[in-house]
Design a protein around this motif. Sequence first.
Motif, PDB file in Angstrom:
ATOM      1  N   LEU A 135      58.861  95.997  64.191  1.00 47.62           N
ATOM      2  CA  LEU A 135      57.561  95.108  63.161  1.00 47.62           C
ATOM      3  C   LEU A 135      57.771  94.410  61.835  1.00 47.62           C
ATOM      4  CD1 LEU A 135      55.259  98.140  62.647  1.00 47.62           C
ATOM      5  CD2 LEU A 135      54.695  96.156  63.694  1.00 47.62           C
ATOM      6  N   ARG A 136      59.370  95.164  61.771  1.00 53.29           N
ATOM      7  CA  ARG A 136      59.818  93.949  60.821  1.00 53.29           C
ATOM      8  C   ARG A 136      60.498  92.486  61.470  1.00 53.29           C
ATOM      9  NH1 ARG A 136      65.025  92.503  60.374  1.00 53.29           N
ATOM     10  NH2 ARG A 136      65.681  90.701  59.126  1.00 53.29           N
ATOM     11  N   THR A 137      60.742  92.239  63.040  1.00 50.39           N
ATOM     12  CA  THR A 137      61.004  91.430  63.396  1.00 50.39           C
ATOM     13  C   THR A 137      60.022  90.641  63.996  1.00 50.39           C
ATOM     14  OG1 THR A 137      62.408  92.640  64.853  1.00 50.39           O
ATOM     15  CG2 THR A 137      61.936  90.633  65.577  1.00 50.39           C
ATOM     16  N   ILE A 138      58.625  91.840  64.150  1.00 46.25           N
ATOM     17  CA  ILE A 138      57.121  90.885  64.288  1.00 46.25           C
ATOM     18  C   ILE A 138      56.128  90.235  63.479  1.00 46.25           C
ATOM     19  CG2 ILE A 138      55.263  91.403  65.294  1.00 46.25           C
ATOM     20  CD1 ILE A 138      56.289  93.555  66.822  1.00 46.25           C
ATOM     21  N   ILE A 139      56.396  90.994  62.227  1.00 44.53           N
ATOM     22  CA  ILE A 139      56.162  90.537  61.026  1.00 44.53           C
ATOM     23  C   ILE A 139      57.143  89.101  60.756  1.00 44.53           C
ATOM     24  CG2 ILE A 139      56.037  90.170  59.023  1.00 44.53           C
ATOM     25  CD1 ILE A 139      55.639  93.271  58.992  1.00 44.53           C
ATOM     26  N   ASN A 140      58.568  88.966  60.900  1.00 48.40           N
ATOM     27  CA  ASN A 140      59.118  87.487  60.969  1.00 48.40           C
ATOM     28  C   ASN A 140      58.713  86.093  61.551  1.00 48.40           C
ATOM     29  OD1 ASN A 140      60.554  88.452  58.570  1.00 48.40           O
ATOM     30  ND2 ASN A 140      62.413  88.822  59.748  1.00 48.40           N
ATOM     31  N   ASP A 141      58.176  86.854  63.064  1.00 46.72           N
ATOM     32  CA  ASP A 141      57.873  86.055  63.786  1.00 46.72           C
ATOM     33  C   ASP A 141      56.852  85.082  63.851  1.00 46.72           C
ATOM     34  OD1 ASP A 141      60.347  86.126  64.987  1.00 46.72           O
ATOM     35  OD2 ASP A 141      60.006  87.977  66.624  1.00 46.72           O
ATOM     36  N   TYR A 142      55.404  85.453  63.034  1.00 44.23           N
ATOM     37  CA  TYR A 142      54.348  85.259  63.444  1.00 44.23           C
ATOM     38  C   TYR A 142      53.695  85.264  61.651  1.00 44.23           C
ATOM     39  CZ  TYR A 142      54.403  86.776  68.473  1.00 44.23           C
ATOM     40  OH  TYR A 142      54.797  86.808  69.353  1.00 44.23           O
ATOM     41  N   ALA A 143      54.059  85.742  60.987  1.00 47.37           N
ATOM     42  CA  ALA A 143      53.529  85.433  59.991  1.00 47.37           C
ATOM     43  C   ALA A 143      53.474  84.297  59.069  1.00 47.37           C
ATOM     44  CB  ALA A 143      54.803  87.034  58.771  1.00 47.37           C
ATOM     45  N   GLN A 144      52.985  83.108  59.515  1.00 48.45           N
ATOM     46  CA  GLN A 144      53.086  82.350  59.057  1.00 48.45           C
ATOM     47  C   GLN A 144      53.428  81.473  57.693  1.00 48.45           C
ATOM     48  OE1 GLN A 144      52.992  79.485  61.184  1.00 48.45           O
ATOM     49  NE2 GLN A 144      52.610  80.943  62.888  1.00 48.45           N
ATOM     50  N   ARG A 145      53.135  82.000  57.060  1.00 49.71           N
ATOM     51  CA  ARG A 145      53.505  82.239  54.846  1.00 49.71           C
ATOM     52  C   ARG A 145      54.109  83.201  54.448  1.00 49.71           C
ATOM     53  NH1 ARG A 145      47.622  81.422  52.761  1.00 49.71           N
ATOM     54  NH2 ARG A 145      48.197  83.033  51.674  1.00 49.71           N
ATOM     55  N   ASP A 146      55.666  82.399  53.529  1.00 48.94           N
ATOM     56  CA  ASP A 146      55.966  83.352  52.291  1.00 48.94           C
ATOM     57  C   ASP A 146      55.710  84.993  51.619  1.00 48.94           C
ATOM     58  OD1 ASP A 146      58.606  82.288  54.015  1.00 48.94           O
ATOM     59  OD2 ASP A 146      58.610  80.545  52.078  1.00 48.94           O
ATOM     60  N   THR A 147      54.585  84.124  51.148  1.00 53.19           N
ATOM     61  CA  THR A 147      53.586  85.006  50.325  1.00 53.19           C
ATOM     62  C   THR A 147      52.797  85.964  51.320  1.00 53.19           C
ATOM     63  OG1 THR A 147      51.889  84.420  50.161  1.00 53.19           O
ATOM     64  CG2 THR A 147      53.761  84.310  48.529  1.00 53.19           C
ATOM     65  N   THR A 148      52.600  86.070  52.541  1.00 57.39           N
ATOM     66  CA  THR A 148      52.227  87.064  53.774  1.00 57.39           C
ATOM     67  C   THR A 148      53.042  87.830  54.338  1.00 57.39           C
ATOM     68  OG1 THR A 148      50.595  85.555  53.905  1.00 57.39           O
ATOM     69  CG2 THR A 148      50.737  86.623  55.860  1.00 57.39           C
ATOM     70  N   ARG A 149      54.110  87.262  54.550  1.00 53.43           N
ATOM     71  CA  ARG A 149      55.391  87.651  55.625  1.00 53.43           C
ATOM     72  C   ARG A 149      56.196  89.041  53.839  1.00 53.43           C
ATOM     73  NH1 ARG A 149      58.645  83.073  56.450  1.00 53.43           N
ATOM     74  NH2 ARG A 149      57.707  83.045  58.056  1.00 53.43           N
ATOM     75  N   PHE A 150      55.812  88.646  52.951  1.00 55.87           N
ATOM     76  CA  PHE A 150      56.522  89.402  51.978  1.00 55.87           C
ATOM     77  C   PHE A 150      55.710  90.724  51.872  1.00 55.87           C
ATOM     78  CE2 PHE A 150      56.327  91.174  47.652  1.00 55.87           C
ATOM     79  CZ  PHE A 150      57.734  91.231  46.767  1.00 55.87           C
ATOM     80  N   TRP A 151      54.221  90.631  52.033  1.00 57.48           N
ATOM     81  CA  TRP A 151      53.497  91.709  51.148  1.00 57.48           C
ATOM     82  C   TRP A 151      53.077  92.702  52.492  1.00 57.48           C
ATOM     83  CZ3 TRP A 151      52.998  93.315  46.927  1.00 57.48           C
ATOM     84  CH2 TRP A 151      52.707  92.573  45.874  1.00 57.48           C
ATOM     85  N   LEU A 152      53.404  92.113  54.029  1.00 58.69           N
ATOM     86  CA  LEU A 152      53.322  92.220  54.939  1.00 58.69           C
ATOM     87  C   LEU A 152      54.588  93.474  54.944  1.00 58.69           C
ATOM     88  CD1 LEU A 152      52.027  90.316  57.829  1.00 58.69           C
ATOM     89  CD2 LEU A 152      51.170  92.128  56.983  1.00 58.69           C
ATOM     90  N   LYS A 153      55.677  92.808  54.627  1.00 63.04           N
ATOM     91  CA  LYS A 153      56.906  93.885  54.990  1.00 63.04           C
ATOM     92  C   LYS A 153      56.915  94.624  53.596  1.00 63.04           C
ATOM     93  CE  LYS A 153      60.255  90.460  55.140  1.00 63.04           C
ATOM     94  NZ  LYS A 153      61.119  89.662  56.081  1.00 63.04           N
ATOM     95  N   MET A 154      56.521  93.865  52.408  1.00 64.38           N
ATOM     96  CA  MET A 154      56.576  95.339  51.204  1.00 64.38           C
ATOM     97  C   MET A 154      55.946  96.662  51.768  1.00 64.38           C
ATOM     98  SD  MET A 154      58.423  94.873  49.102  1.00 64.38           S
ATOM     99  CE  MET A 154      59.400  93.879  50.325  1.00 64.38           C
TER     100      MET A 154
END
Length: 163
Positions: A119-138
Motif C-alpha cells: 500500500l505504501r508503494t501504491i500511495i507513492n505512485d498515485y498520491a499527487q501532492r506531498d501533503t496527501t502522500r504524507f498523511w496517507l502514509k501516516m
Amino acid sequence: MTPQANAQADTGAGAPSGGPGRPSPDHPAPLIEPPRARTGRTPRATRTNFEMYGWVFMRVSGILLVVLVITHLMIQLVLDGGVSKISFAFVAGRWASPFWQAWDLIMLWLAMLHGGLGLRTIINDYAQRDTTRFWLKMLLYTATVFTVLLGTLVIFTFDPNIG
C-alpha cells in the motif's frame, strides 16, 4: 493520410532523418527527462537501500505467505473437518500450542508488513501532492502498527477460560 503514407511513417521509410528511430527537424525526438540526481541537499534518509530491501522482502514474504496460508487452510479446512468445526474451543485448543501461536504470529506479521509495504508503494505512485502522500502514509503506518500490536497481544494473552 493514405495507407501507403502510414506504412512509410511506421517503418521510417522516406523519412529525411536517414533511418527509422532517428530524429529529424520535422519529427523531433520525444523529450525524456533525465532521472533526478542526488544533490548535497538530498535528505540523508533517501540515501539508503530501503527500496531494494523492500523489493526483496516483498518477494520473499509473498512466497512464505503462500506456503503458510495454503498449508494453514489445508490443515484447518481439509484435515480438521472443515469450517463447521471451527469454534471458540477449537481456537483455544490450537492456541494452547506454542507451535500454532508462532504460526499465526508469523502469518500476521508477514501479511501486515507485506500489505503495508504494498500500500505504501501504491500511495507513492498515485498520491499527487506531498501533503496527501504524507498523511496517507501516516494513516497506513498507524493502522499497520496498531493491527500488528493488537494481533500479537491477542495471540499471546488469549485466555481459553473466558468462554
